[in-house]
Design a protein around this motif. Structure first.
Motif, PDB file in Angstrom:
ATOM      1  N   ASN A  15     -15.272  44.028 -97.087  1.00 19.42           N
ATOM      2  CA  ASN A  15     -15.115  42.885 -97.985  1.00 19.42           C
ATOM      3  C   ASN A  15     -16.414  42.106 -98.178  1.00 19.42           C
ATOM      4  O   ASN A  15     -16.470  41.197 -99.013  1.00 19.42           O
ATOM      5  CB  ASN A  15     -14.033  41.946 -97.442  1.00 19.42           C
ATOM      6  N   SER A  50     -23.688  45.583 -93.390  1.00 21.07           N
ATOM      7  CA  SER A  50     -23.041  45.665 -92.086  1.00 21.07           C
ATOM      8  C   SER A  50     -23.811  46.602 -91.172  1.00 21.07           C
ATOM      9  O   SER A  50     -24.741  47.308 -91.585  1.00 21.07           O
ATOM     10  CB  SER A  50     -21.607  46.173 -92.241  1.00 21.07           C
ATOM     11  N   HIS A  77     -17.933  46.908 -89.225  1.00 22.99           N
ATOM     12  CA  HIS A  77     -18.085  47.128 -90.672  1.00 22.99           C
ATOM     13  C   HIS A  77     -16.959  46.392 -91.397  1.00 22.99           C
ATOM     14  O   HIS A  77     -15.783  46.640 -91.154  1.00 22.99           O
ATOM     15  CB  HIS A  77     -18.019  48.607 -91.009  1.00 22.99           C
ATOM     16  N   ASP A  78     -17.345  45.453 -92.276  1.00 19.71           N
ATOM     17  CA  ASP A  78     -16.378  44.710 -93.080  1.00 19.71           C
ATOM     18  C   ASP A  78     -16.617  45.070 -94.541  1.00 19.71           C
ATOM     19  O   ASP A  78     -17.588  44.618 -95.159  1.00 19.71           O
ATOM     20  CB  ASP A  78     -16.540  43.209 -92.877  1.00 19.71           C
ATOM     21  N   PRO A 129     -11.326  45.154 -91.661  1.00 17.20           N
ATOM     22  CA  PRO A 129     -12.617  45.549 -91.070  1.00 17.20           C
ATOM     23  C   PRO A 129     -12.389  46.523 -89.923  1.00 17.20           C
ATOM     24  O   PRO A 129     -11.293  46.666 -89.392  1.00 17.20           O
ATOM     25  CB  PRO A 129     -13.195  44.220 -90.582  1.00 17.20           C
ATOM     26  N   SER A 130     -13.456  47.175 -89.538  1.00 17.22           N
ATOM     27  CA  SER A 130     -13.402  48.122 -88.429  1.00 17.22           C
ATOM     28  C   SER A 130     -14.543  47.833 -87.472  1.00 17.22           C
ATOM     29  O   SER A 130     -15.527  47.188 -87.824  1.00 17.22           O
ATOM     30  CB  SER A 130     -13.499  49.568 -88.945  1.00 17.22           C
TER      31      SER A 130
END
Length: 915
Positions: free
Chosen positions: A363, A219, A360-361, A377-378
């Motif tokens: 997962n 990410s 940013h994920d 996520p963020s």
């Protein structure tokens, strides 16, 4: 914890935290929470104080008072005056104590300055306490802490005192100066710990090598983390940004501590406009202000309906809100800025501040847990679109400068950001933010495998090719005179060199300030010298700075400053930091000379203490004491002497000071040889100038057991009885001077007894009173006359005996000069390689003046006591080739001596004695 990009985040760690937790520093800098700078509570100037500061952060984004006063939910903080009232009501004793303290401080000529001078002792103790190489950053943190304590104390003093008090101007200047020094130590610790740590890594790796371990699942968050870990330039630029934001937070905290952000319970944006529109819809509006207002309340309404406007009160609140938001972003307080937007009823602005965040994920990474739960996520997956639109909005002239500057800060639009940055620090911060944003964006677009086509940023964005060097060149070429003046401040110059990691350039610059003196725009004050000296020592300890001469010159200036301030206890330790022993001896001797000259009468206990301090740090005490005496006793290269040996010149105060300086060589018996040599040098000069009293005073200062101690020390050290050549020559010279002084004293005593103490007869006076002969005297008078006569005869016999004794003593003492053994008086018994030294020239002059003088005195005694035959013996002594005394006598002196000898010869013939 939600990830935040380093291009906006400041640093929520103190310098001490950074020192203790180097491995977590960058991680927390990337992942910190929203209250990253809100907890900082270091003392900073209030608004009144800031207005009096020149070239400080007072002329920054905070100058326009960004306090948001009409909306928000925060409980109003009390103003300074209200606080003073509370202290009076709730704690009368505390206020009384403050008043007493204030009255004491205001009695000082410069309040608070004396207390700040304690920093010299504090830095000294810190320097000694953290002597190990691995403690160097603890040392920096302690320096920062000590400066911060004094800043807090000065700030309290300024707050307690009446505003505009005439005595506080210098205290305010000093507070500003110590703030700069505190921030400088904070910068040093932050940057150089990172630089020393990064020396163990390859900070110049190629991008392909940096990202070789990344995969398609990486990410933006992970990539930027690794960018910061691998790229030292970006990482250190971010450290400087964090430092600048913390400085701004310090100023903002105290200058806007009394803000009141909300009145009322409703949380509504543009409440006055909403009220006017609602009233107008109900037909209740009669206010002319409500005409030409926007017709809708969505966030884009003011921009879409350009012919209409918000309510004036809302417009004012809007401007204050934007200024407050930008001010908090300038302090690195992103979450506080967002909370302020929520409290102001404008959540859309808080959402705007979210658009720049890196996506940013979690997962995307492979997971090993059984439940296979998903995490949220963020960040913004469409960050490129948001950034493109923000860039366009920055160029929208319809928006206010404040709103454009907020967007410019987040999207890296440097041109739109600079108008909101009036000070040197603000400009540096803006350029560094743009530089970091450009580098991060470049690596993201090159290394992250996006699944879609990204929005293309304008060419102007990519043309912002900034480096640390180009940024400072741009600031130096600014047309803003205020900005240029701030850039020439000495503290900012030091900070510039620190950021550029140009240690040699910094040392050379600081060394050049030493020679400029008061001509420098801001002359070197004691606290600036303290900073310079400890910076130089810091660089040497960490192995930076290749010029020992530059470091030495800075240390010398600081040591001399300490002595001039009366901090003599601190000098020895810093002198010992000079690399060369000869420099240590020269500098500490110079300090002791200053001590001797500053005090009218330096006590022996003080001399002993200063030499003991030098001994404790390993300085050559003997060489130092010798250099002190040489300096203090320096009588010039010109050899002065009086032609008339019979003159007596008085002793001046300067001569007495020179003689007292010999006491430096009395502190240790091992320095007796130097004491003898330097005392002889003084006495030779005094003898040549016929300052006999000064010679006697010098001679009296030399302990009587000096020769014995010299022999014992030499024998115990070497087992030999013969002294070394130099010491043996000094001993012989000392004995020569002693013989001459003894001869002069003996002659003076004889002269006084022979000419001024002879008993007088009383018979003439008795006859004169009676007016007749002795036959006409009565029996009583004759008896009295006989008694006086007998008494006179007894006194004459006693006087004659004393004169004879003194005559023999004087003759012996004078012959000791004339017949001095092993080559003669004031002549070396051994040959030196250099036979034309000032010492030997002085010895020859003394022989030419003192030996003929001694012969004439002896001839005077012999002729006065009718020892004419001994006068002829004196002639044989003078003419003898063994002594060769006639060779040191001039023609005039020989003629004068011959005249006395001829008279003695005639007297012998008159008395029928054979010569």
């Amino acid at each position: 914890m939600e990830f935040q990009s380093p291009i906006i985040s400041g640093s929520d760690l103190s310098v001490t935290d950074r020192l203790n937790l180097p491995s977590r520093r960058m991680k927390l800098s990337l992942e910190k929470s929203s209250n990253m700078m809100g907890a900082v509570s270091l003392a900073s100037p209030n608004r009144h104080t800031m207005s009096l500061m020149s070239d400080d952060l007072s002329h920054t984004i905070f100058e326009g008072d960004p306090t948001f006063t009409r909306i928000g939910l925060a409980v109003p903080r009390k103003t300074l005056d209200e606080t003073r009232v509370d202290l009076t009501v709730n704690n009368f004793s505390r206020k009384k104590h403050n008043e007493e303290l204030m009255s004491i401080l205001l009695e000082e000529e410069v309040p608070g300055v004396e207390n700040v001078l304690e920093l010299f002792e504090s830095f000294f103790q810190t320097f000694q306490s953290y002597g190990a190489e691995h403690q160097v950053f603890n040392q920096c943190a302690e320096y920062e802490s000590k400066c911060g304590e004094q800043v807090t104390a000065l700030h309290k003093l300024i707050q307690m005192a009446p505003q505009g008090h005439s005595k506080l101007a210098q205290a305010q200047e000093l507070e500003q100066e110590l703030r700069f020094e505190r921030d400088t130590w904070r910068l040093v610790a932050s940057l150089y710990q990172d630089r020393l740590n990064s020396e163990f890594q390859d900070s110049e790796m190629e991008s392909e090598e940096i990202w070789s371990g990344l995969d398609d699942a990486t990410s933006e968050d992970d990539l930027v983390r690794q960018l910061y870990e691998k790229n030292a330039i970006i990482r250190q630029a971010q450290l400087v940004v964090d430092w600048l934001e913390q400085r701004a937070a310090d100023v903002y905290h105290d200058s806007h501590y009394s803000q009141a952000e909300f009145y009322g319970d409703a949380v509504t944006g543009w409440e006055n406009t909403l009220h006017s529109l609602t009233s107008k819809k109900r037909g209740l509006s009669t206010d002319n202000v409500e005409h030409n207002l926007v017709t809708q309340m969505d966030p884009d309404a003011p921009n879409r309906e350009q012919s209409r406007r918000l309510h004036p009160l809302d417009k004012e609140d809007e401007m204050r809100l934007l200024r407050s938001v930008f001010a908090r972003l300038r302090c690195g307080q992103l979450d506080e800025a967002q909370q302020l937007c929520f409290r102001a009823g404008q959540p859309f602005r808080a959402a705007i501040l979210e658009g720049w965040k890196l996506f940013h994920d979690p997962n995307m990474k492979s997971r090993t847990d059984v439940a296979n739960t998903k995490e949220s996520p963020s960040g913004n997956p469409y960050r490129d679109i948001w950034k493109t639109m923000s860039w366009k909005e920055c160029e929208n002239v319809q928006l206010s400068v404040e709103e454009r500057s907020i967007l410019a800060l987040l999207c890296g639009h440097l041109k739109a950001l600079l108008p909101a940055c009036p000070s040197w620090e603000d400009q540096l911060w803006a350029h560094l933010r743009a530089m970091i944003d450009h580098c991060v964006e470049k690596e993201l677009r090159r290394c992250v495998n996006y699944k879609r086509q990204l929005q293309v940023l304008p060419d102007e964005y990519w043309n912002q090719q900034l480096t640390i060097e180009s940024i400072f060149s741009t600031l130096a070429a600014s047309r803003d005179k205020t900005l240029l003046a701030q850039g020439r401040d000495q503290y900012r110059i030091i900070q510039r060199y620190l950021i550029m990691d140009d240690v040699d350039g910094l040392l050379e610059e600081m060394s050049s300030w030493l020679s400029k003196g008061d001509n420098w725009s801001v002359h070197l004050r004691p606290h600036m010298l303290r900073l310079m000296a400890h910076l130089a020592l810091f660089f040497r300890r960490i192995g930076r700075g290749s010029s020992d001469d530059l470091i030495g010159s800075i240390l010398e200036a600081y040591v001399l400053q300490l002595v001039s301030l009366g901090r003599t206890d601190l000098a020895a330790v810093y002198v010992a930091q000079l690399p060369l022993p000869e420099d240590q001896i020269r500098l500490y001797a110079q300090c002791l000379v200053m001590v001797e000259e500053q005090q009218e009468s330096c006590e022996d206990t003080e001399r002993q203490r200063l030499l003991y301090l030098a001994h404790q740090v390993g300085l050559d005490v003997n060489a130092i004491a010798k250099q002190v005496v040489i300096t203090l006793c320096n009588q010039g290269d010109v050899i002065q002497h009086a032609n008339d040996a019979s003159l007596q010149v008085a002793t001046s105060a300067e001569d007495e000071r020179r003689i007292r300086s010999l006491s430096w060589l009395l502190m240790d018996p091992s320095m007796r040889s130097q004491l003898l040599i330097q005392a002889n040098t003084l006495m030779r000069g005094y003898l040549l100038r016929r300052q006999i009293d000064a010679v006697k005073l010098t001679f009296k200062l030399i302990p009587p057991d000096t020769l014995k101690i010299l022999s014992e020390l030499w024998e115990s050290r070497t087992g030999l009885t013969d002294l070394p050549t130099e010491v043996a020559a000094a001993t012989r010279e000392y004995l020569s001077i002693q013989a001459y002084i003894d001869a002069l004293d003996a002659f003076q005593e004889w002269f006084a007894r022979f000419h001024h103490s002879k008993p007088k007869k009383t018979e003439a006076s008795v006859q004169q009173q009676r007016g007749g002969a002795s036959a006409q005297l009565s029996f009583t008078e004759n008896l009295l006359k006989e008694q006086h006569l007998k008494q006179h005869q007894v006194e004459m016999l006693r006087w004659q005996a004393a004169v004879d004794s003194l005559t023999e003593t004087a003759i012996d003492k004078l012959y000791n000069v004339l017949l001095f053994p092993d080559g003669g008086w004031m002549a070396d018994s051994v040959q030196f390689e250099d036979e034309d030294t000032p010492r030997q020239q002085q010895q020859q002059l003394l022989r030419q003046s003192c030996i003929p003088h001694a012969a004439l005195l002896l001839c005077n005694i012999l002729t006065s006591t009718h020892r004419h035959s001994q006068c002829l013996e004196l002639a044989n002594v003078v003419a003898s080739e063994q002594q060769s005394l006639y060779k040191v006598c001039s023609a005039e002196q020989l003629a004068q001596l011959t005249k006395h000898l001829r008279q003695a010869y005639v007297k012998l013939l008159d008395h029928g004695e054979s010569p």
